[in-house]
Design an enzyme around this catalytic site. Sequence first.
Site, mmCIF file in Angstrom:
data_model
loop_
_atom_site.group_PDB
_atom_site.id
_atom_site.type_symbol
_atom_site.label_atom_id
_atom_site.label_comp_id
_atom_site.label_asym_id
_atom_site.label_seq_id
_atom_site.Cartn_x
_atom_site.Cartn_y
_atom_site.Cartn_z
ATOM 1 N N GLY A 1 28.865 33.787 63.863
ATOM 2 C CA GLY A 1 28.844 34.637 65.047
ATOM 3 C C GLY A 1 30.250 34.972 65.517
ATOM 4 O O GLY A 1 31.236 34.676 64.838
ATOM 5 N N GLU B 1 36.370 27.333 61.408
ATOM 6 C CA GLU B 1 35.766 28.632 61.100
ATOM 7 C C GLU B 1 36.765 29.523 60.360
ATOM 8 O O GLU B 1 36.416 30.200 59.391
ATOM 9 C CB GLU B 1 35.320 29.317 62.394
ATOM 10 C CG GLU B 1 34.139 28.619 63.060
ATOM 11 C CD GLU B 1 33.814 29.137 64.450
ATOM 12 O OE1 GLU B 1 32.709 28.869 64.904
ATOM 13 O OE2 GLU B 1 34.662 29.799 65.075
HETATM 14 C C1 5RP Z 1 32.240 29.059 67.882
HETATM 15 C C2 5RP Z 1 32.268 30.530 67.723
HETATM 16 C C3 5RP Z 1 30.987 31.260 67.852
HETATM 17 O O1 5RP Z 1 30.781 32.014 66.715
HETATM 18 C C4 5RP Z 1 31.061 32.162 69.058
HETATM 19 O O2 5RP Z 1 31.390 31.385 70.187
HETATM 20 C C5 5RP Z 1 29.726 32.882 69.296
HETATM 21 O O3 5RP Z 1 28.757 31.972 69.692
HETATM 22 P P1 5RP Z 1 27.294 32.428 70.050
HETATM 23 O O4 5RP Z 1 26.651 32.846 68.771
HETATM 24 O O5 5RP Z 1 26.659 31.180 70.650
HETATM 25 O O6 5RP Z 1 27.378 33.535 71.058
HETATM 26 O O7 5RP Z 1 33.278 31.137 67.482
HETATM 27 O O8 5RP Z 1 33.527 28.519 67.861
#
Ligand code: 5RP
Length: 224
Positions: free
Chosen positions: A86, A107
């Site tokens: 995401g 990530e």
């Molecule tokens: C985690 C991230 C996530 O991808 C980002 O925060 C999006 O999260 P969500 O899908 O809960 O909106 O970078 O470190």
Amino acid sequence: MNQDQLKQAVAQAAVDHIAPHLNKDSIVGVGTGSTANCFIDALATIKHTFDAAVASSEATAQRLRDHGISVLELNSIQQLRFYVDGADESDQQLNLIKGGGAALTREKIVAAVADEFICIADESKLVNTLGSFPLPVEVIPMARSYVARKLVGLGGEPVWRQDVITDNGNYILDVHGLAITDPQGLESAINQITGVVTNGIFAMRSADLLLLGTPAGVKQLGHT
Ligand code: 5RP
């Protein structure tokens, strides 16, 4: 459709996108967050078609194992065809802000290894200019104040996320007030500050494909 349904729709679209390319030796890179969790749940339905996954956080590794999907160390693999994750924001060029879940460093590492980075998000994440979402920066704990002063020098307002220690044992500063008109330049400039592990701009390695959940269906930006 509510936001959860949009997340489930893009997660399923990502599974549909990768499924034809998987075989018994395939490893899938998996991101972190609520949208990535939807992806894990959808991926579990085809777990017999691939070998294992690489996880971008301890939380993701646990959820994968709970589904009976093997989790490998990144160091033990040679190649990663797909990384699915995401984002907190994406611009039209698929430059991203990530790290709302504090997993940005792992990530970014998994994304760097992957041949193809597929970003999955609901339509609220698409913006013209990155920066409304406060930019997460992972810092070595003893460098927190120093890095914060340097970030002020770059025009931001850093706020220490005091309730969070990353999987790497570090702190997160969330930088407010940035209008990120040069994502690659700012990503590079912040990473040059001593004590910064990495920051949540994904521009030097942006997404290849953005699957965006909208009430009218899943839209695709970019290509693979
Ligand atoms: C985690 C991230 C996530 O991808 C980002 O925060 C999006 O999260 P969500 O899908 O809960 O909106 O970078 O470190």
